[in-house]
Scaffold this motif. Sequence first.
Motif, PDB file in Angstrom:
ATOM      1  N   VAL A   8       9.248  47.055 -26.748  1.00 20.13           N
ATOM      2  CA  VAL A   8       8.419  45.926 -26.339  1.00 20.13           C
ATOM      3  C   VAL A   8       6.978  46.403 -26.198  1.00 20.13           C
ATOM      4  O   VAL A   8       6.718  47.584 -26.001  1.00 20.13           O
ATOM      5  N   ASP A   9       6.052  45.459 -26.299  1.00 22.94           N
ATOM      6  CA  ASP A   9       4.657  45.745 -25.989  1.00 22.94           C
ATOM      7  C   ASP A   9       4.349  45.205 -24.611  1.00 22.94           C
ATOM      8  O   ASP A   9       4.927  44.206 -24.176  1.00 22.94           O
ATOM      9  N   SER A  10       3.432  45.843 -23.934  1.00 20.43           N
ATOM     10  CA  SER A  10       2.990  45.357 -22.639  1.00 20.43           C
ATOM     11  C   SER A  10       1.970  44.250 -22.852  1.00 20.43           C
ATOM     12  O   SER A  10       0.940  44.455 -23.489  1.00 20.43           O
ATOM     13  N   LEU A  11       2.259  43.063 -22.318  1.00 16.51           N
ATOM     14  CA  LEU A  11       1.314  41.949 -22.418  1.00 16.51           C
ATOM     15  C   LEU A  11       0.623  41.698 -21.076  1.00 16.51           C
ATOM     16  O   LEU A  11       0.034  40.639 -20.863  1.00 16.51           O
ATOM     17  N   VAL A  12       0.682  42.679 -20.188  1.00 17.58           N
ATOM     18  CA  VAL A  12       0.062  42.540 -18.871  1.00 17.58           C
ATOM     19  C   VAL A  12      -1.462  42.508 -18.980  1.00 17.58           C
ATOM     20  O   VAL A  12      -2.126  41.651 -18.387  1.00 17.58           O
ATOM     21  N   ALA A  13      -2.043  43.436 -19.727  1.00 15.13           N
ATOM     22  CA  ALA A  13      -3.502  43.474 -19.868  1.00 15.13           C
ATOM     23  C   ALA A  13      -4.046  42.233 -20.575  1.00 15.13           C
ATOM     24  O   ALA A  13      -5.029  41.647 -20.116  1.00 15.13           O
ATOM     25  N   PRO A  14      -3.448  41.775 -21.702  1.00  8.37           N
ATOM     26  CA  PRO A  14      -3.942  40.535 -22.299  1.00  8.37           C
ATOM     27  C   PRO A  14      -3.804  39.327 -21.373  1.00  8.37           C
ATOM     28  O   PRO A  14      -4.676  38.461 -21.356  1.00  8.37           O
ATOM     29  N   MET A  15      -2.728  39.279 -20.575  1.00  9.39           N
ATOM     30  CA  MET A  15      -2.581  38.190 -19.616  1.00  9.39           C
ATOM     31  C   MET A  15      -3.703  38.236 -18.585  1.00  9.39           C
ATOM     32  O   MET A  15      -4.277  37.208 -18.202  1.00  9.39           O
ATOM     33  N   SER A  16      -4.034  39.441 -18.120  1.00 13.23           N
ATOM     34  CA  SER A  16      -5.117  39.594 -17.158  1.00 13.23           C
ATOM     35  C   SER A  16      -6.459  39.194 -17.767  1.00 13.23           C
ATOM     36  O   SER A  16      -7.284  38.539 -17.118  1.00 13.23           O
TER      37      SER A  16
ATOM     38  N   ASP B 140     -15.120  36.483 -35.269  1.00  9.52           N
ATOM     39  CA  ASP B 140     -16.530  36.553 -34.911  1.00  9.52           C
ATOM     40  C   ASP B 140     -16.681  37.354 -33.622  1.00  9.52           C
ATOM     41  O   ASP B 140     -17.666  38.075 -33.438  1.00  9.52           O
ATOM     42  N   ILE B 141     -15.706  37.204 -32.745  1.00 13.48           N
ATOM     43  CA  ILE B 141     -15.673  37.964 -31.495  1.00 13.48           C
ATOM     44  C   ILE B 141     -14.248  38.465 -31.292  1.00 13.48           C
ATOM     45  O   ILE B 141     -13.292  37.687 -31.390  1.00 13.48           O
ATOM     46  N   ALA B 142     -14.101  39.743 -31.017  1.00 17.37           N
ATOM     47  CA  ALA B 142     -12.786  40.311 -30.724  1.00 17.37           C
ATOM     48  C   ALA B 142     -12.776  40.784 -29.278  1.00 17.37           C
ATOM     49  O   ALA B 142     -13.591  41.623 -28.887  1.00 17.37           O
ATOM     50  N   LEU B 143     -11.883  40.213 -28.477  1.00 18.19           N
ATOM     51  CA  LEU B 143     -11.698  40.641 -27.095  1.00 18.19           C
ATOM     52  C   LEU B 143     -10.472  41.554 -27.067  1.00 18.19           C
ATOM     53  O   LEU B 143      -9.373  41.127 -27.423  1.00 18.19           O
ATOM     54  N   ILE B 144     -10.681  42.795 -26.652  1.00 17.65           N
ATOM     55  CA  ILE B 144      -9.642  43.810 -26.770  1.00 17.65           C
ATOM     56  C   ILE B 144      -8.966  44.050 -25.425  1.00 17.65           C
ATOM     57  O   ILE B 144      -9.627  44.332 -24.422  1.00 17.65           O
ATOM     58  N   ALA B 145      -7.652  43.913 -25.431  1.00 15.78           N
ATOM     59  CA  ALA B 145      -6.842  44.235 -24.249  1.00 15.78           C
ATOM     60  C   ALA B 145      -5.638  45.029 -24.729  1.00 15.78           C
ATOM     61  O   ALA B 145      -4.861  44.566 -25.562  1.00 15.78           O
ATOM     62  N   GLY B 146      -5.487  46.234 -24.221  1.00 20.97           N
ATOM     63  CA  GLY B 146      -4.437  47.128 -24.687  1.00 20.97           C
ATOM     64  C   GLY B 146      -3.041  46.609 -24.400  1.00 20.97           C
ATOM     65  O   GLY B 146      -2.802  45.929 -23.400  1.00 20.97           O
ATOM     66  N   SER B 147      -2.115  46.956 -25.293  1.00 22.31           N
ATOM     67  CA  SER B 147      -0.719  46.529 -25.126  1.00 22.31           C
ATOM     68  C   SER B 147       0.244  47.691 -25.341  1.00 22.31           C
ATOM     69  O   SER B 147       1.442  47.484 -25.479  1.00 22.31           O
ATOM     70  N   ASP B 148      -0.282  48.895 -25.372  1.00 22.45           N
ATOM     71  CA  ASP B 148       0.540  50.039 -25.770  1.00 22.45           C
ATOM     72  C   ASP B 148       1.663  50.303 -24.785  1.00 22.45           C
ATOM     73  O   ASP B 148       1.447  50.410 -23.580  1.00 22.45           O
ATOM     74  N   MET B 149       2.868  50.398 -25.299  1.00 16.86           N
ATOM     75  CA  MET B 149       4.043  50.764 -24.517  1.00 16.86           C
ATOM     76  C   MET B 149       5.015  51.403 -25.495  1.00 16.86           C
ATOM     77  O   MET B 149       5.494  50.726 -26.407  1.00 16.86           O
ATOM     78  N   LEU B 150       5.262  52.689 -25.338  1.00 16.72           N
ATOM     79  CA  LEU B 150       6.093  53.399 -26.304  1.00 16.72           C
ATOM     80  C   LEU B 150       7.558  53.032 -26.093  1.00 16.72           C
ATOM     81  O   LEU B 150       8.356  53.786 -25.567  1.00 16.72           O
TER      82      LEU B 150
END
Length: 292
Positions: free
Chosen positions: A241-249, A228-238
Amino acid sequence: MEKYVDLLKNIQNSFNNLSKGQRLIAEFIINNYDKAAFMTAASLGETVNVSESTVVRFANTLGYNGYRELQKELQELVKNKLTTVQRLTMVNKYSSKENALKAVMEKDIENIGKTIHEMEYGAFQEAIDLILNAENVYILGLRSSSFLSGYLGFYLNFLIKRVTVIASGPNDVFEQLLKADSQDVIIGISYPRYSKRTLEALEFCKDEGCKIISITDSLISPASKYSDIALIAGSDMLSFVDSLVAPMSLINALIVSIAMERKDDIKSSFEDLESIWNKFNVYNINDKENNN
């Protein structure tokens, strides 16, 4: 899937033979392929300060019949993401450990900046309202996302009642969600490579009438279609591993915002907690005898 990995490797391998303008395009795509996949040739050229025709020639140089054909493969890359082994082959873009340190941290900063810039604040506030008004809040995040769900659950339990973190264990996720209904909110945290079990659970909860808030990496992620609601936080890291810093923030911002709404109600709770913590030496820094 291998062909989409070959797309990025092809760009890397062709880099030294590209013109100055084409190198700017190549660097942007390698570092922002998820964003480039949905940009027109004109907007991509404007972003890196080259002409639209340079973007088209760049696609032709890589062996495509036009930019649209290149864009289609980029979109498939975003949709499917890369397997761990395939992504591991991309770490050779870092020339040294020092370069990796800088590049990884810069990418984390970029992901946070992109999250701030692209966040829909109306959706953010709506998510807070749903959480505060829910009968029960279930937090679901498996595999690498389990660290995010556990963190969110730890703090939400201080702020609101009836918070349940769904975890892998003796009880399957469906058993843990069996009583969820239309009065409840499910916060689904899903990042590449998108746990199938998480997506199945979100589908189950959607069918039960639950409100779904997803925390995920893009509006085209599999979790978004159930939300119903999507909160988007990027995780891109080539890398593998994916970066989970933005979702944590983003999760920190969600916790702080809910605390702001509940500050009058939770003050006495935290006063009680401080008394309990002091009584049982939960935090031992003031215990002089043990510190001697």
